[in-house]
Design a protein around this motif. Structure first.
Motif, short mmCIF file in Angstrom:
data_model
loop_
_atom_site.label_atom_id
_atom_site.label_comp_id
_atom_site.label_asym_id
_atom_site.label_seq_id
_atom_site.Cartn_x
_atom_site.Cartn_y
_atom_site.Cartn_z
N ALA A 11 -43.32 -42.61 -11.61
CA ALA A 11 -43.72 -42.34 -10.23
C ALA A 11 -43.06 -41.08 -9.72
CB ALA A 11 -43.33 -43.53 -9.34
N ALA A 12 -41.78 -40.93 -10.02
CA ALA A 12 -41.06 -39.73 -9.58
C ALA A 12 -41.61 -38.50 -10.27
CB ALA A 12 -39.58 -39.87 -9.88
N ALA A 13 -41.97 -38.66 -11.55
CA ALA A 13 -42.52 -37.54 -12.29
C ALA A 13 -43.82 -37.10 -11.66
CB ALA A 13 -42.74 -37.93 -13.75
N CYS A 14 -44.60 -38.09 -11.20
CA CYS A 14 -45.84 -37.77 -10.50
C CYS A 14 -45.52 -36.83 -9.35
CB CYS A 14 -46.44 -39.02 -9.89
SG CYS A 14 -47.65 -39.83 -10.89
N ALA A 15 -44.59 -37.26 -8.52
CA ALA A 15 -44.29 -36.48 -7.34
C ALA A 15 -43.62 -35.17 -7.68
CB ALA A 15 -43.39 -37.29 -6.44
N ALA A 16 -42.70 -35.21 -8.61
CA ALA A 16 -41.97 -34.00 -8.92
C ALA A 16 -42.84 -33.01 -9.67
CB ALA A 16 -40.75 -34.36 -9.74
N ALA A 17 -43.64 -33.52 -10.63
CA ALA A 17 -44.49 -32.62 -11.40
C ALA A 17 -45.52 -32.05 -10.47
CB ALA A 17 -45.20 -33.39 -12.48
N VAL A 18 -45.91 -32.92 -9.60
CA VAL A 18 -46.88 -32.55 -8.62
C VAL A 18 -46.41 -31.39 -7.76
CG1 VAL A 18 -47.18 -33.49 -6.32
CG2 VAL A 18 -48.30 -34.52 -8.23
N ILE A 19 -45.13 -31.43 -7.38
CA ILE A 19 -44.60 -30.33 -6.58
C ILE A 19 -43.80 -29.44 -7.47
CG2 ILE A 19 -43.06 -29.75 -4.75
CD1 ILE A 19 -45.48 -30.62 -3.68
N GLY A 20 -43.66 -29.11 -8.23
CA GLY A 20 -43.01 -28.09 -9.03
C GLY A 20 -44.15 -27.48 -9.69
N VAL A 21 -45.59 -29.18 -9.19
CA VAL A 21 -46.96 -29.14 -9.56
C VAL A 21 -47.55 -28.08 -8.66
CG1 VAL A 21 -49.00 -30.58 -9.60
CG2 VAL A 21 -47.11 -31.62 -9.72
N GLU A 175 -52.55 -24.36 -18.71
CA GLU A 175 -52.30 -25.22 -17.55
C GLU A 175 -52.45 -24.45 -16.24
OE1 GLU A 175 -48.65 -27.93 -15.68
OE2 GLU A 175 -48.44 -26.91 -17.62
N THR A 176 -53.18 -25.05 -15.30
CA THR A 176 -53.33 -24.46 -13.97
C THR A 176 -52.98 -25.50 -12.91
OG1 THR A 176 -55.12 -22.99 -14.68
CG2 THR A 176 -54.92 -23.40 -12.31
N THR A 177 -52.08 -25.12 -12.01
CA THR A 177 -51.71 -25.99 -10.89
C THR A 177 -52.16 -25.31 -9.61
OG1 THR A 177 -49.77 -26.76 -12.10
CG2 THR A 177 -49.85 -27.21 -9.74
N VAL A 193 -53.23 -30.13 -7.37
CA VAL A 193 -54.05 -30.53 -8.52
C VAL A 193 -53.54 -29.82 -9.76
CG1 VAL A 193 -56.36 -30.59 -9.50
CG2 VAL A 193 -56.06 -30.82 -7.03
N ASN A 194 -53.33 -30.58 -10.82
CA ASN A 194 -52.89 -30.01 -12.08
C ASN A 194 -53.94 -30.26 -13.15
OD1 ASN A 194 -51.40 -30.60 -14.88
ND2 ASN A 194 -50.23 -29.06 -13.75
N LYS A 195 -54.33 -29.20 -13.84
CA LYS A 195 -55.31 -29.30 -14.93
C LYS A 195 -54.79 -28.58 -16.17
CE LYS A 195 -59.46 -29.51 -12.02
NZ LYS A 195 -60.78 -28.90 -11.73
N GLY A 196 -55.20 -29.10 -17.31
CA GLY A 196 -54.86 -28.43 -18.56
C GLY A 196 -53.52 -28.81 -19.15
N SER A 197 -52.74 -29.67 -18.48
CA SER A 197 -51.44 -30.09 -19.01
C SER A 197 -51.61 -31.40 -19.78
CB SER A 197 -50.44 -30.28 -17.88
OG SER A 197 -50.79 -31.40 -17.09
N ILE A 203 -52.91 -35.10 -6.42
CA ILE A 203 -52.19 -35.85 -5.39
C ILE A 203 -52.50 -35.27 -4.01
CG2 ILE A 203 -49.93 -36.47 -4.46
CD1 ILE A 203 -50.40 -37.91 -6.99
N THR A 204 -52.82 -36.14 -3.06
CA THR A 204 -53.07 -35.72 -1.68
C THR A 204 -51.91 -36.23 -0.81
OG1 THR A 204 -55.47 -35.85 -1.97
CG2 THR A 204 -54.65 -35.86 0.29
N PHE A 205 -51.41 -35.35 0.06
CA PHE A 205 -50.28 -35.68 0.92
C PHE A 205 -50.73 -35.86 2.37
CE2 PHE A 205 -48.52 -33.42 -2.66
CZ PHE A 205 -47.34 -34.09 -2.93
#
Length: 232
Positions: A11-21, A175-177, A193-197, A203-205
């Motif tokens: 779950a944290a990876a979702c959020a963190a990858a998402v924003i580093g996303v 990879e494109t974020t 949005v992350n694609k290609g990884s 994720i919508t905030f």
């Protein structure tokens, strides 16, 4: 318990990858609040505004090893959080993170995948408390770090749920974020949005600054992780 930690880590990876996303283009419209700013500067402002809001919600989907998992978070200003994660194949789990303690309650499919039918029966309808003493996985200070938001490019503006957004992209190999930043009101992140990884997702905030109530479950509804480890 390992399953508990793993769930929160994902779950944290979702959020963190998402924003580093990827978004779609749109026309310019009214006055640009980011006129003259570089894409990196816009991302930096969005990171600060989102973190300073304290509380927020996030909802989306990520894929791991080809399996789509839905995720939904609500994060309090304290860093406590609650949410759900799940997939058709692996089952669904609810989680709570209160202070440095985390809890997980899941359906039979999830627990059977972690420890078999005996474990599923033992924890049925109850919360499993984590023995880990770690900082909350939902701390906004960690989620909205801006040190990885570099070498961005601004694309055509778009919209997220009717809200005008500046669109920023970051490319690394295949990879494109893509980051969507609010152009009206405070410059919050609206979507990533992350694609290609290996673990693509979207994720919508929302809910920035709105109260989020997170409470530990009653003791009677919590399973002792030592009992669970011993299978008793």
């Amino acid at each position: 318990m390992a399953a508990n930690r793993k769930l929160l880590a994902v779950a944290a990876a979702c959020a963190a990858a998402v924003i580093g996303v990827t978004g779609c283009g749109g026309d310019g419209g009214d006055k640009d609040p980011f006129d003259g700013m570089s894409a990196d500067k816009i991302a930096d402002k969005a990171s600060k505004a989102s973190k300073d809001a304290g509380s927020f919600t996030m909802k989306g989907q990520m894929k791991q090893k080809g399996e789509a998992s839905n995720i939904e978070f609500a994060v309090a200003e304290s860093g406590d959080c609650k949410g759900t994660m799940g997939s058709q194949k692996s089952g669904t789990a609810e989680f709570l993170s209160v202070g440095k303690v985390s809890y997980v309650k899941a359906d039979d499919k999830f627990w059977e995948g972690q420890g078999g039918s005996a474990a599923a029966e033992l924890v049925k309808g109850r919360w499993v408390k984590s023995a880990a003493k770690e900082d909350s996985v939902c701390n906004p200070d960690d989620m909205f770090k801006s040190d990885k938001l570099k070498n961005l490019k601004r694309e055509d503006d778009s919209e997220v749920d009717g809200k005008k957004a500046a669109v920023l992209t970051q490319k690394k190999g295949k990879e494109t974020t893509t980051f969507y930043v609010a152009m009206e009101g405070k410059p919050y992140f609206l979507k990533v949005v992350n694609k290609g990884s290996d673990d693509p997702g979207s994720i919508t905030f929302g809910g920035y600054g709105k109260p989020v109530d997170v409470k530990a479950p009653p003791a009677k509804d919590v399973v002792d992780p030592q009992k669970l480890a011993s299978g008793s």
